[in-house]
Design an enzyme around this catalytic site. Structure first.
Site, short mmCIF file in Angstrom:
data_model
loop_
_atom_site.label_atom_id
_atom_site.label_comp_id
_atom_site.label_asym_id
_atom_site.label_seq_id
_atom_site.Cartn_x
_atom_site.Cartn_y
_atom_site.Cartn_z
N ASP A 102 3.74 15.20 -25.05
CA ASP A 102 4.16 15.73 -26.35
C ASP A 102 4.03 14.71 -27.49
O ASP A 102 3.42 15.02 -28.52
CB ASP A 102 5.60 16.25 -26.24
CG ASP A 102 6.07 16.95 -27.49
OD1 ASP A 102 6.00 18.18 -27.54
OD2 ASP A 102 6.50 16.26 -28.44
N ILE A 144 5.49 20.60 -29.01
CA ILE A 144 4.11 20.77 -28.55
C ILE A 144 4.12 21.28 -27.11
O ILE A 144 3.44 22.25 -26.78
CB ILE A 144 3.33 19.45 -28.65
CG1 ILE A 144 3.40 18.88 -30.07
CG2 ILE A 144 1.88 19.68 -28.22
CD1 ILE A 144 2.82 19.77 -31.13
N ASP A 145 4.89 20.62 -26.24
CA ASP A 145 5.00 21.07 -24.85
C ASP A 145 5.52 22.50 -24.78
O ASP A 145 4.95 23.37 -24.11
CB ASP A 145 5.95 20.16 -24.08
CG ASP A 145 5.30 18.87 -23.64
OD1 ASP A 145 4.08 18.84 -23.48
OD2 ASP A 145 6.03 17.88 -23.44
N GLN A 146 6.64 22.75 -25.46
CA GLN A 146 7.25 24.07 -25.37
C GLN A 146 6.40 25.13 -26.06
O GLN A 146 6.31 26.27 -25.59
CB GLN A 146 8.67 24.03 -25.95
CG GLN A 146 9.63 23.21 -25.09
CD GLN A 146 11.01 23.10 -25.70
OE1 GLN A 146 11.35 22.10 -26.30
NE2 GLN A 146 11.81 24.13 -25.55
#
Length: 385
Positions: free
Chosen positions: A146, A174-176
């Site tokens: 992220d 970003i990850d989620q």
């Protein structure tokens, strides 16, 4: 197809999650929250990296892991072991509707668990890849996290205050976000399969998600040629629209159009501001934002936050206090919407999915699994019932 529980529209969908950290597990969390049966595949020795991302720890696993892996099952499988790998492959081919994976590029292809290998035998399979930089290009083989993508994708360049060190957005957006895009792609692919009988390969990546989040700023740059800069809590194209410090604490004031600014000027005791040429329209205010913000800040600093919240709300001007996580967790509005959910008999409450069906939020069905709590055979037997 009839779904007996509207809040569990994926109750007939079986998912195998070969993922770790945040992006793929968050995708699996969404699918599980919508009712899917999600089997999480973990390394027998250490499991998902997120199990160790603490303190704090709850029942032996980090709180981070609990936040991302409720409502799932866990099977500990060594992909290098031919027998264990074969059992997983059989389970996918015989039982799974969806595979979600965020392993390093090429890892699963070595074991015949990539989309091409599995879909050659099972065309109905929906297979989702959550990559780092995307499938093609000079960086396609690199890993990603992220903060790397917040930096590389431009998010950090517009986050924080000008002239100060780079700031990472607190949530792993970003990850989620990549997990959300994957879940959306999977749901769309399942709908397409209903119509055509054919599955497909779904691709998204951290980098593409970062680019998606800076889309508005990219459009502003394309139109103006001016590189967006860090503006703290401000908005690049609206003013005044930022955090101001009252006598005792911070609040956000968002005068998003000319009418709201006229009301704000009146509440501040300076109604003539709305008729000044420098502040008459939003483009005018944006051009003179520094002077305007300084005027508003000076006035707001003279009264406590509660005063400003009261008079701003009475005038219909959007505003909000800055709350810490402990404050927002116990706020009556948080309770009212029912986002914090707990299993009966469990003390740890977790945030639910921010979506409802006919006024019902998908419930918290089961605690995060212990490492290797389930086996492919058990899952296959349950599916056959």
């Amino acid at each position: 197809m009839t779904v007996s529980r509207p809040e569990a529209p994926l109750a007939d969908v079986r998912v195998v999650e070969i993922g770790h950290s945040v992006a793929a597990p968050f995708c699996g969390l969404i699918l599980a929250g919508l009712g899917a049966d999600v089997l999480k595949i973990e390394h027998p020795g250490k499991g998902d990296d997120a199990r160790a991302w603490g303190p704090p720890f709850v029942d032996g696993s980090a709180a981070v892991f609990h936040a991302l892996n409720r409502d799932k099952r866990s099977a500990a499988i060594d992909l290098k072991d031919p027998g264990q790998r074969a059992a997983l492959r059989t389970l996918i081919l015989e039982q799974a509707d969806v595979v979600v994976q965020n392993m390093r590029p090429g890892n699963l292809a070595r074991y015949g668990l990539d989309a091409a290998s599995l879909r050659a035998e099972k065309p109905r399979l929906v297979y989702a890849n959550l990559g780092a930089y995307g499938r093609r290009g000079p960086l396609a083989e690199r890993p990603g996290y992220d903060p790397l993508m917040q930096a590389f994708g431009g998010v950090m360049s517009i986050t924080g205050e000008d002239g100060r060190e780079p700031v990472r957005v607190g949530p792993s957006l970003i990850d989620q976000g990549t997990g959300m895009w994957a879940a959306l792609g999977i749901v769309a692919a399942l709908r397409r399969r209903e119509l055509t009988g054919e599955g497909c390969e779904v691709d998204t990546s951290l980098f593409e998600t970062a680019l998606g989040w800076v889309g508005i700023h990219a459009a502003v740059f394309a139109a103006s040629g001016e590189v967006p800069r860090r503006l703290g809590s401000e908005n690049q194209t609206i003013a005044p629209y930022k955090a101001f410090r009252a006598a005792d604490d911070w609040l956000i004031i968002a005068a998003g159009n000319d009418g709201l600014f006229r009301k704000l000027a009146a509440v501040l005791g300076r109604p003539a501001l709305a008729d000044e040429p420098a502040f008459r329209t939003n483009p005018d205010r944006v051009a003179h934002r520094e002077r305007l913000n300084a005027l508003v800040a000076e006035i707001v600093a003279g009264q406590p936050r509660a005063h400003w919240i009261e008079v701003l709300e009475a005038a219909g001007i959007p505003c909000a206090p800055l709350q810490s996580i402990d404050q927002v967790s116990v706020h009556p509005q948080t309770r009212a919407v029912g986002m914090l959910q707990a299993l009966p008999g469990e003390e740890l409450k977790l945030m639910g999915l921010p979506i409802q069906f006919d006024g019902v939020r998908p419930p918290y069905r089961s605690a995060p699994p212990r490492l290797g709590e389930h086996t492919p055979d058990e899952v296959a037997q349950d599916a056959a019932k």
